[in-house]
Write a protein that holds these residues in place. Sequence first.
Motif, short mmCIF file in Angstrom:
data_model
loop_
_atom_site.label_atom_id
_atom_site.label_comp_id
_atom_site.label_asym_id
_atom_site.label_seq_id
_atom_site.Cartn_x
_atom_site.Cartn_y
_atom_site.Cartn_z
N SER A 37 -7.50 -23.06 -0.94
CA SER A 37 -6.68 -23.11 0.27
C SER A 37 -6.08 -24.51 0.41
N THR A 53 -1.39 -20.73 3.88
CA THR A 53 -2.48 -20.14 4.63
C THR A 53 -2.22 -20.34 6.11
N GLU A 74 -13.67 -20.85 2.17
CA GLU A 74 -13.04 -20.64 3.46
C GLU A 74 -13.80 -19.55 4.20
N GLU A 90 -10.49 -20.07 -1.59
CA GLU A 90 -10.00 -18.95 -0.78
C GLU A 90 -10.12 -17.62 -1.51
#
Length: 138
Positions: free
Chosen positions: A119, A12, A52, A125
């Motif tokens: 993530s 990421t 996220e 995520e």
Amino acid sequence: MNCLFSARGRQTVYDGTVMSRAPDDFDPLAVVIDWLDACRSRDLNALLDLYEECAILECDCEGVRLTGREPLSAYWSGKLQNQLPTAFTLDDLTVTEDGIWVDYRNNKASLVRAHFRFSPSGKIERTHCGPLDRRLSA
């Protein structure tokens, strides 16, 4: 915020910084249990804090794909307010190579299967969910 997720959820980029590993204390099963608890208690802020900022939610039940906190907030607020007593109860958990499969009852108490990817910071995520009678591709 600038977010870029890899196809397998392994890398990421946040504001130009590449992160490739989760914190030592990251427990994906605990995050999923916290997710279910936040849903059952109708705590939208606690639920959104598990995601996220650029998280993606794909819902095959409703045919939607959402990205980011504001769309997720709109999606979840109605579901949390209008839930049956047996909503968001756990049926099964399966750890996979790239996340967790969770079988649970949605706000209408229908069986749903969701795949959670995380993530490097240990937040959700990507979530992909659909009716349990269908197979989902991670």
